[in-house]
Design a protein around this motif. Structure first.
Motif, short mmCIF file in Angstrom:
data_model
loop_
_atom_site.label_atom_id
_atom_site.label_comp_id
_atom_site.label_asym_id
_atom_site.label_seq_id
_atom_site.Cartn_x
_atom_site.Cartn_y
_atom_site.Cartn_z
N CYS A 152 1.06 -1.36 0.03
CA CYS A 152 0.14 -0.04 -0.12
C CYS A 152 0.82 1.22 0.06
O CYS A 152 1.84 1.34 0.56
CB CYS A 152 -0.73 -0.01 1.26
SG CYS A 152 -1.86 1.35 1.45
N TYR A 153 0.45 2.16 -0.90
CA TYR A 153 1.54 3.42 -0.89
C TYR A 153 1.04 4.35 0.14
O TYR A 153 -0.12 4.71 0.25
CB TYR A 153 1.35 3.96 -2.32
CG TYR A 153 1.55 2.74 -3.49
CD1 TYR A 153 3.19 2.63 -3.41
CD2 TYR A 153 0.67 2.70 -4.24
CE1 TYR A 153 3.45 1.70 -4.50
CE2 TYR A 153 1.18 1.59 -5.45
CZ TYR A 153 2.51 1.27 -5.27
OH TYR A 153 2.67 0.46 -6.19
N VAL A 154 2.01 5.12 0.58
CA VAL A 154 1.55 5.93 1.57
C VAL A 154 2.78 7.06 1.57
O VAL A 154 3.96 6.91 1.07
CB VAL A 154 1.77 5.36 3.11
CG1 VAL A 154 0.69 4.63 3.39
CG2 VAL A 154 3.06 4.94 3.64
N MET A 155 2.34 8.35 2.18
CA MET A 155 3.42 9.44 2.22
C MET A 155 3.32 10.03 3.55
O MET A 155 2.18 10.16 4.21
CB MET A 155 3.18 10.49 1.06
CG MET A 155 3.32 9.92 -0.37
SD MET A 155 3.13 11.00 -1.56
CE MET A 155 4.47 12.48 -1.12
N LYS A 156 4.49 10.75 3.67
CA LYS A 156 4.09 11.92 4.87
C LYS A 156 4.36 13.37 4.46
O LYS A 156 4.85 13.60 3.53
CB LYS A 156 5.37 11.55 5.89
CG LYS A 156 5.35 10.22 6.64
CD LYS A 156 6.50 9.97 7.37
CE LYS A 156 6.90 10.87 8.69
NZ LYS A 156 7.78 10.53 9.60
N PRO A 157 3.57 14.35 5.15
CA PRO A 157 3.59 15.51 4.73
C PRO A 157 4.88 16.07 4.66
O PRO A 157 5.87 15.74 5.38
CB PRO A 157 2.80 16.49 5.89
CG PRO A 157 1.69 15.21 6.48
CD PRO A 157 2.85 14.01 6.45
N ASP A 158 5.16 17.15 3.77
CA ASP A 158 6.44 17.79 3.49
C ASP A 158 7.53 16.89 3.07
O ASP A 158 8.63 16.86 3.51
CB ASP A 158 6.69 18.39 4.75
CG ASP A 158 5.58 19.52 5.28
OD1 ASP A 158 5.27 20.08 4.36
OD2 ASP A 158 5.55 19.80 6.40
N ASP A 159 7.04 15.81 2.90
CA ASP A 159 8.19 14.84 2.37
C ASP A 159 7.68 14.13 0.94
O ASP A 159 6.53 13.46 0.74
CB ASP A 159 8.05 13.50 3.22
CG ASP A 159 9.24 12.37 2.89
OD1 ASP A 159 9.67 12.34 1.82
OD2 ASP A 159 9.40 11.59 3.76
N ASP A 160 8.30 14.31 -0.38
CA ASP A 160 8.07 13.77 -1.54
C ASP A 160 8.30 12.38 -1.71
O ASP A 160 7.75 11.57 -2.92
CB ASP A 160 8.77 14.51 -2.63
CG ASP A 160 8.68 16.12 -2.56
OD1 ASP A 160 7.67 16.48 -2.08
OD2 ASP A 160 9.46 16.75 -2.73
#
Length: 465
Positions: A152-160
């Motif tokens: 599953c794809y995830v990200m964190k804010p302020d991180d590309d």
């Protein structure tokens, strides 16, 4: 070897050792750099590390809306703010799972994003989860699953960076209203229920209330009154009811046409539960013996869901299923006397609980000093108070016939109660309790059999001889 040769050989060895040392230094340095890079990469895959028990609130924003939830001192989650059009109870377990999963979330690897296109990862319009703790907020953006459903794809804010987490963790985090709502049919404890009732096609099947004072725990309000209720049976039913979970979720709606799809526009059953704080009204569609599930509508929350047909068995119950098995049960310590009249023969039991003393047909049983006789006296009383009924029939006679047996109790407070048995046929009686017949029947063997009062009258008479 001459001196000149030795000097040349020594110089060669020095150069050789120096080169080997340099090579070793280069390899060792390269290995350390690689290990440091691997360590840094591994650490970069650790997305969060905090105490899940410190989470006091979770905010979730998804395609369905915004949900602001807080964790109370009682260990339950509450929905404090939302733009979703319906209010509902929360699934405490799933929210605790979200907090636990976020607190130790690690990625397997990083995805190689081309041209900054996040749409293929479902992160152009992601779901957002914020865990609020005393130390700060922890935010995660959740996208879609990989083509193979492995990640599953995830990200964190302020991180590309696009991180790939295990699909099982993704399933825990990618929640919707169906998984946020409490799955239980009744979001209460069985001890909270003060009254419950069922109406089937306009006819009251049963209506019971909890009694706070006195020895009686439950009383039947309708369709009959004055019936002794089996508290153990009722409590077992309620315990099972609060454990029922929904099988399928149809969504929230007030639209009659939507309800009609589930047969809920004209429900066949209405089950109502009352607590000190709220009233819950559940409407059920009709169902048959081959139905695998039964659809339900919570009129308060507007939830549409189903339960298994086996769990819906309580809808087929009757008030008579909740009664005690005794035709008329009067506790021994509540009785001052019992008059038995069977086929014209009368016997009387008098009880003085203060002395104590037992008197049978004018004979002081206690004065005899016979433990056997005293025991037989108590057995005789029990053989009457424990007479079990054989169920209920609908063809109740309009008028009471002549009783073949009567059992008249005088209680310690002066109240008089009577059980009268009127013959139906050679093997069965109608049971009239205090002059009223609700369709209860008693087998003749309950009087004449080995456990019947006639047998114990003979035994007591023999013990007194």
């Amino acid at each position: 070897m001459n001196r000149k040769s030795m000097i040349a050989t020594g110089a060669a060895l020095v150069l050789l050792l120096g080169g080997a040392g340099g090579a070793y230094y280069y390899v060792d340095h390269k290995k350390s750099a690689e290990e440091a890079a691997e360590k840094a990469e591994k650490e970069s895959l650790s997305l969060f590390s905090f105490d899940s028990n410190s989470v006091k609130g979770i905010d979730i924003t998804n395609d369905e809306g915004y949900f602001k939830m807080s964790f109370g001192d009682g260990g339950e989650w509450s929905l404090d703010e939302t733009d979703y059009p319906y209010d509902f109870d929360l699934n405490d377990y799933n929210l605790n799972v979200i907090a636990a999963s976020m607190s130790r979330l690690k990625a397997d690897h990083k995805a190689e994003v081309q041209n900054g296109d996040l749409s293929k990862y479902g992160l152009d319009s992601p779901m957002e989860i914020i865990c609020h703790t005393a130390d700060g907020d922890h935010t995660l953006l959740v996208g879609s699953s990989s083509v193979t459903n492995e990640f599953c794809y995830v990200m964190k804010p302020d991180d590309d960076t696009v991180y790939c987490i295990d699909s099982a963790e993704g399933e825990k985090l990618r929640v919707d209203v169906a998984s946020l709502r409490d799955p239980y049919m009744l979001s209460i404890n069985d001890s909270d229920i003060m009254q419950f009732s069922e109406v089937h096609n306009g006819e009251v099947r049963y209506d019971l209330s909890r009694v706070i004072d006195g020895n009686v725990l439950w009383t039947l309000n309708a369709p009959q009154t004055g019936v002794s209720i089996d508290a153990i049976t009722v409590n077992t039913v309620l315990t099972n009811l609060v454990r029922v979970e929904s099988k399928s979720f149809g969504g929230f709606t007030k639209d009659e046409s939507e309800l009609a799809k589930y047969g809920l526009d004209k429900p066949a059953y209405v089950f109502t539960v009352v607590t000190d704080e709220k009233t819950i009204k559940l409407e059920f569609a009709d169902f048959g013996p081959d139905s695998e599930e039964v659809w339900c509508y919570n009129a308060d929350s507007c939830e549409v869901f189903s339960i298994t047909s086996g769990e819906a068995a309580f809808l087929s119950g009757k008030w008579s299923d909740l009664t005690v098995k005794q035709a008329m049960s009067v506790p021994f310590m509540s009785a001052a006397s019992l008059e038995i009249n069977v086929d014209g023969e009368t016997h009387t039991l008098n009880i003085d609980h203060e002395k104590p003393s037992y008197v049978f047909d004018g004979t002081d049983v206690t004065a005899k000093g016979s433990e056997e006789a005293s025991a037989e006296f108590e057995y005789l009383y029990a053989s009457v108070s424990e007479i079990k009924h054989n169920g209920y029939r609908d063809d109740v006679p309009e008028k009471m016939g002549e009783a073949a047996c009567t059992f008249r109790y005088t209680l310690t407070d002066g109240t008089v109660r009577e059980l009268a048995l009127v013959p139906i046929d050679d093997n069965n009686y109608w049971a009239y309790t205090d002059g009223v017949c609700l369709g209860m029947t008693v087998e003749k063997s309950a009087v004449t059999g080995s456990s019947g009062c006639l047998n114990f009258i003979e035994r007591l008479t023999a013990a007194l001889a």
